[in-house]
Design a protein around this motif. Sequence first.
Motif, mmCIF file in Angstrom:
data_model
loop_
_atom_site.group_PDB
_atom_site.id
_atom_site.type_symbol
_atom_site.label_atom_id
_atom_site.label_comp_id
_atom_site.label_asym_id
_atom_site.label_seq_id
_atom_site.Cartn_x
_atom_site.Cartn_y
_atom_site.Cartn_z
ATOM 1 N N THR A 164 -31.142 -22.100 35.246
ATOM 2 C CA THR A 164 -32.274 -22.135 36.157
ATOM 3 C C THR A 164 -33.503 -22.412 35.308
ATOM 4 O OG1 THR A 164 -31.230 -20.516 37.614
ATOM 5 C CG2 THR A 164 -33.622 -20.822 37.839
ATOM 6 N N PRO A 166 -37.133 -22.293 34.317
ATOM 7 C CA PRO A 166 -38.221 -21.384 34.690
ATOM 8 C C PRO A 166 -39.351 -22.108 35.434
ATOM 9 C CG PRO A 166 -37.578 -21.037 32.404
ATOM 10 C CD PRO A 166 -36.871 -22.276 32.878
ATOM 11 N N GLN A 167 -39.961 -21.396 36.371
ATOM 12 C CA GLN A 167 -41.030 -21.962 37.187
ATOM 13 C C GLN A 167 -42.189 -22.465 36.323
ATOM 14 O OE1 GLN A 167 -40.539 -22.461 40.472
ATOM 15 N NE2 GLN A 167 -42.398 -23.678 40.367
ATOM 16 N N ARG A 168 -42.507 -21.750 35.228
ATOM 17 C CA ARG A 168 -43.628 -22.176 34.376
ATOM 18 C C ARG A 168 -43.342 -23.533 33.717
ATOM 19 N NH1 ARG A 168 -40.802 -18.414 31.715
ATOM 20 N NH2 ARG A 168 -40.169 -18.832 29.570
ATOM 21 N N LEU A 170 -41.201 -25.874 35.195
ATOM 22 C CA LEU A 170 -41.225 -26.795 36.335
ATOM 23 C C LEU A 170 -42.653 -27.188 36.708
ATOM 24 C CD1 LEU A 170 -38.511 -25.235 38.677
ATOM 25 C CD2 LEU A 170 -38.420 -27.476 37.567
ATOM 26 N N ALA A 171 -43.567 -26.238 36.623
ATOM 27 C CA ALA A 171 -44.967 -26.497 36.974
ATOM 28 C C ALA A 171 -45.601 -27.534 36.049
ATOM 29 C CB ALA A 171 -45.764 -25.187 36.936
ATOM 30 N N LYS A 178 -34.084 -33.975 41.669
ATOM 31 C CA LYS A 178 -33.325 -32.929 42.354
ATOM 32 C C LYS A 178 -31.902 -33.369 42.520
ATOM 33 C CE LYS A 178 -37.397 -31.128 44.408
ATOM 34 N NZ LYS A 178 -38.043 -30.372 45.345
#
Length: 178
Positions: A164, A166-168, A170-171, A178
């Motif tokens: 997964t 991390p969102q940081r 992805l940002a 996708k």
Amino acid sequence: MKRLEILKEIVPKLRRVVTFYNPRNRVASESAKLVRETAGQMGVQFIERHIGSAEDLQVNVRTLNIGEVDAYFEVSDALAVVHTQLIIDTAKAKRFATMFVNDASVTQGGMASYSVSRYETGRLSAKYVQRVLAGVKPNELPVEGVDKISLILNLGTAKQIGLTIPQRVLARADKVIK
């Protein structure tokens, strides 16, 4: 080396990273040296597999055991680049992350790339050619370079290998597949 730092953010438990390159390739050797130094500072083991032929690369890639490495890290080596799809397919099958130089490798199924855009490099080159063909002398042209570095991520590949992102991270991505 920012690419290795990003890879470590994506794979927090990163311990062992492999690369394949021909040691006679000066650019690849210098790149590997930089990665080796950075990896050492980060507490990551950098495994260098030297190759001299396509057969060497194929054997080295195919004999990697599941769990032997946490990621593949591309250095600029033409022999390895030609076999990008083999590396991607093996990484997916053996469930390890990949970090490439070329963003096209991510659209082929690699997990991540962080580099200058080949598209922008080509666009800038075409601009120079256009000016020269219009009669401007090459020595009269200003020196320009591509300064935009892009982070490209493939969420499907990450999911396939059980990661997964991390969102940081992805940002900060310029493109997410996708």
